[in-house]
Design a protein around this motif. Structure first.
Motif, PDB file in Angstrom:
ATOM      1  N   ASN A 152       0.842  -1.204   0.000  1.00 15.26           N
ATOM      2  CA  ASN A 152       0.000   0.000   0.000  1.00 15.26           C
ATOM      3  C   ASN A 152       0.875   1.251   0.000  1.00 15.26           C
ATOM      4  O   ASN A 152       0.763   2.103   0.873  1.00 15.26           O
ATOM      5  CB  ASN A 152      -0.923  -0.021   1.222  1.00 15.26           C
ATOM      6  N   LYS A 153       1.733   1.344  -0.982  1.00 14.23           N
ATOM      7  CA  LYS A 153       2.723   2.433  -1.040  1.00 14.23           C
ATOM      8  C   LYS A 153       2.077   3.814  -1.158  1.00 14.23           C
ATOM      9  O   LYS A 153       2.546   4.765  -0.556  1.00 14.23           O
ATOM     10  CB  LYS A 153       3.702   2.190  -2.176  1.00 14.23           C
ATOM     11  N   GLU A 154       0.995   3.924  -1.922  1.00 14.56           N
ATOM     12  CA  GLU A 154       0.342   5.227  -2.092  1.00 14.56           C
ATOM     13  C   GLU A 154      -0.184   5.751  -0.752  1.00 14.56           C
ATOM     14  O   GLU A 154       0.033   6.913  -0.400  1.00 14.56           O
ATOM     15  CB  GLU A 154      -0.799   5.111  -3.109  1.00 14.56           C
ATOM     16  N   LEU A 155      -0.859   4.896  -0.005  1.00 12.27           N
ATOM     17  CA  LEU A 155      -1.379   5.290   1.308  1.00 12.27           C
ATOM     18  C   LEU A 155      -0.239   5.591   2.273  1.00 12.27           C
ATOM     19  O   LEU A 155      -0.268   6.578   3.004  1.00 12.27           O
ATOM     20  CB  LEU A 155      -2.276   4.186   1.869  1.00 12.27           C
ATOM     21  N   THR A 156       0.792   4.748   2.248  1.00  8.29           N
ATOM     22  CA  THR A 156       1.956   4.942   3.116  1.00  8.29           C
ATOM     23  C   THR A 156       2.606   6.300   2.866  1.00  8.29           C
ATOM     24  O   THR A 156       2.943   7.019   3.805  1.00  8.29           O
ATOM     25  CB  THR A 156       2.972   3.803   2.885  1.00  8.29           C
ATOM     26  N   GLU A 157       2.764   6.651   1.617  1.00 11.92           N
ATOM     27  CA  GLU A 157       3.350   7.956   1.281  1.00 11.92           C
ATOM     28  C   GLU A 157       2.423   9.096   1.668  1.00 11.92           C
ATOM     29  O   GLU A 157       2.876  10.118   2.188  1.00 11.92           O
ATOM     30  CB  GLU A 157       3.683   8.001  -0.207  1.00 11.92           C
ATOM     31  N   ALA A 158       1.131   8.932   1.433  1.00 14.86           N
ATOM     32  CA  ALA A 158       0.167   9.991   1.754  1.00 14.86           C
ATOM     33  C   ALA A 158       0.145  10.288   3.253  1.00 14.86           C
ATOM     34  O   ALA A 158      -0.024  11.443   3.659  1.00 14.86           O
ATOM     35  CB  ALA A 158      -1.230   9.600   1.274  1.00 14.86           C
ATOM     36  N   LEU A 159       0.338   9.264   4.065  1.00 15.17           N
ATOM     37  CA  LEU A 159       0.323   9.436   5.522  1.00 15.17           C
ATOM     38  C   LEU A 159       1.714   9.665   6.106  1.00 15.17           C
ATOM     39  O   LEU A 159       1.879   9.744   7.321  1.00 15.17           O
ATOM     40  CB  LEU A 159      -0.329   8.218   6.180  1.00 15.17           C
ATOM     41  N   ARG A 160       2.708   9.768   5.225  1.00 21.91           N
ATOM     42  CA  ARG A 160       4.098  10.044   5.610  1.00 21.91           C
ATOM     43  C   ARG A 160       4.643   9.040   6.621  1.00 21.91           C
ATOM     44  O   ARG A 160       5.257   9.420   7.623  1.00 21.91           O
ATOM     45  CB  ARG A 160       4.228  11.468   6.129  1.00 21.91           C
ATOM     46  N   ILE A 161       4.407   7.782   6.340  1.00 22.45           N
ATOM     47  CA  ILE A 161       4.915   6.725   7.199  1.00 22.45           C
ATOM     48  C   ILE A 161       6.334   6.412   6.755  1.00 22.45           C
ATOM     49  O   ILE A 161       6.570   6.036   5.618  1.00 22.45           O
ATOM     50  CB  ILE A 161       4.003   5.487   7.133  1.00 22.45           C
ATOM     51  N   LYS A 162       7.273   6.592   7.660  1.00 24.41           N
ATOM     52  CA  LYS A 162       8.696   6.418   7.354  1.00 24.41           C
ATOM     53  C   LYS A 162       9.247   5.096   7.865  1.00 24.41           C
ATOM     54  O   LYS A 162      10.293   4.646   7.405  1.00 24.41           O
ATOM     55  CB  LYS A 162       9.512   7.564   7.962  1.00 24.41           C
ATOM     56  N   SER A 163       8.593   4.484   8.869  1.00 25.71           N
ATOM     57  CA  SER A 163       9.102   3.238   9.425  1.00 25.71           C
ATOM     58  C   SER A 163       7.944   2.354   9.882  1.00 25.71           C
ATOM     59  O   SER A 163       6.826   2.825  10.101  1.00 25.71           O
ATOM     60  CB  SER A 163      10.035   3.521  10.598  1.00 25.71           C
ATOM     61  N   ALA A 164       8.260   1.087  10.031  1.00 21.75           N
ATOM     62  CA  ALA A 164       7.263   0.134  10.510  1.00 21.75           C
ATOM     63  C   ALA A 164       7.847  -0.569  11.735  1.00 21.75           C
ATOM     64  O   ALA A 164       9.051  -0.826  11.769  1.00 21.75           O
ATOM     65  CB  ALA A 164       6.927  -0.871   9.417  1.00 21.75           C
ATOM     66  N   PRO A 165       7.029  -0.808  12.745  1.00 23.49           N
ATOM     67  CA  PRO A 165       5.606  -0.548  12.769  1.00 23.49           C
ATOM     68  C   PRO A 165       5.278   0.916  13.076  1.00 23.49           C
ATOM     69  O   PRO A 165       6.017   1.588  13.789  1.00 23.49           O
ATOM     70  CB  PRO A 165       5.118  -1.438  13.913  1.00 23.49           C
ATOM     71  N   THR A 166       4.203   1.372  12.502  1.00 24.46           N
ATOM     72  CA  THR A 166       3.614   2.660  12.851  1.00 24.46           C
ATOM     73  C   THR A 166       2.162   2.386  13.202  1.00 24.46           C
ATOM     74  O   THR A 166       1.468   1.668  12.487  1.00 24.46           O
ATOM     75  CB  THR A 166       3.708   3.668  11.698  1.00 24.46           C
ATOM     76  N   LEU A 167       1.717   2.944  14.306  1.00 24.96           N
ATOM     77  CA  LEU A 167       0.347   2.757  14.779  1.00 24.96           C
ATOM     78  C   LEU A 167      -0.364   4.098  14.771  1.00 24.96           C
ATOM     79  O   LEU A 167       0.224   5.125  15.113  1.00 24.96           O
ATOM     80  CB  LEU A 167       0.337   2.183  16.192  1.00 24.96           C
ATOM     81  N   MET A 168      -1.624   4.067  14.373  1.00 21.89           N
ATOM     82  CA  MET A 168      -2.459   5.270  14.394  1.00 21.89           C
ATOM     83  C   MET A 168      -3.828   4.900  14.945  1.00 21.89           C
ATOM     84  O   MET A 168      -4.314   3.791  14.712  1.00 21.89           O
ATOM     85  CB  MET A 168      -2.647   5.829  12.992  1.00 21.89           C
ATOM     86  N   VAL A 169      -4.430   5.827  15.656  1.00 21.35           N
ATOM     87  CA  VAL A 169      -5.809   5.659  16.093  1.00 21.35           C
ATOM     88  C   VAL A 169      -6.627   6.771  15.454  1.00 21.35           C
ATOM     89  O   VAL A 169      -6.255   7.949  15.517  1.00 21.35           O
ATOM     90  CB  VAL A 169      -5.950   5.704  17.632  1.00 21.35           C
ATOM     91  N   TYR A 170      -7.718   6.361  14.809  1.00 24.14           N
ATOM     92  CA  TYR A 170      -8.652   7.292  14.192  1.00 24.14           C
ATOM     93  C   TYR A 170      -9.995   7.179  14.890  1.00 24.14           C
ATOM     94  O   TYR A 170     -10.384   6.102  15.345  1.00 24.14           O
ATOM     95  CB  TYR A 170      -8.864   6.955  12.714  1.00 24.14           C
ATOM     96  N   LYS A 171     -10.694   8.290  14.957  1.00 24.92           N
ATOM     97  CA  LYS A 171     -12.070   8.305  15.448  1.00 24.92           C
ATOM     98  C   LYS A 171     -12.831   9.344  14.647  1.00 24.92           C
ATOM     99  O   LYS A 171     -12.364  10.476  14.486  1.00 24.92           O
ATOM    100  CB  LYS A 171     -12.136   8.620  16.942  1.00 24.92           C
ATOM    101  N   ASN A 172     -13.976   8.944  14.118  1.00 22.36           N
ATOM    102  CA  ASN A 172     -14.810   9.823  13.295  1.00 22.36           C
ATOM    103  C   ASN A 172     -14.015  10.449  12.149  1.00 22.36           C
ATOM    104  O   ASN A 172     -14.194  11.614  11.817  1.00 22.36           O
ATOM    105  CB  ASN A 172     -15.476  10.902  14.147  1.00 22.36           C
ATOM    106  N   GLY A 173     -13.105   9.668  11.564  1.00 21.44           N
ATOM    107  CA  GLY A 173     -12.353  10.124  10.396  1.00 21.44           C
ATOM    108  C   GLY A 173     -11.135  10.963  10.698  1.00 21.44           C
ATOM    109  O   GLY A 173     -10.410  11.342   9.787  1.00 21.44           O
TER     110      GLY A 173
END
Length: 98
Positions: free
Chosen positions: A54-75
């Protein structure tokens, strides 16, 4: 990207685990997240996203390393962390957004 928007646009907190299958830290994080899934049940949606597929999404969210965790609520992103995070901290974070 529109599918991602559909996934995160919910009142239930969504924990996104951006990972790479060949990364030992991601494998360790995956086992922690499995324990959290059992404990939190329907109070938390958990989604694993492979950064290599998912390179497009990874680049859009500026993820530089793994693991990266995010929490979303209501978008909206309400929390983000790169690297391994312990089970107790993740449960506390998930409960804070319920």
């Amino acid at each position: 990207m529109s599918k991602f928007g559909d996934l995160i646009n919910t009142n239930t907190p969504v924990l996104i685990h951006f990972s790479a299958d060949n990364n030992p830290e991601c494998i360790e994080m995956h086992s922690i997240i499995e324990e959290i899934a059992l404990e939190m049940g329907e109070k938390l949606v958990i989604i694993k996203i492979d950064i290599q597929k998912n390179k497009e999404l990874t680049e859009a969210l500026r993820i530089k390393s793994a693991p990266t965790l995010m929490v979303y609520k209501n978008g909206a992103m309400v929390w983000r962390q790169s690297g391994i995070t312990d089970k107790a901290s993740l449960i506390m974070i998930a409960k804070a957004f319920n």
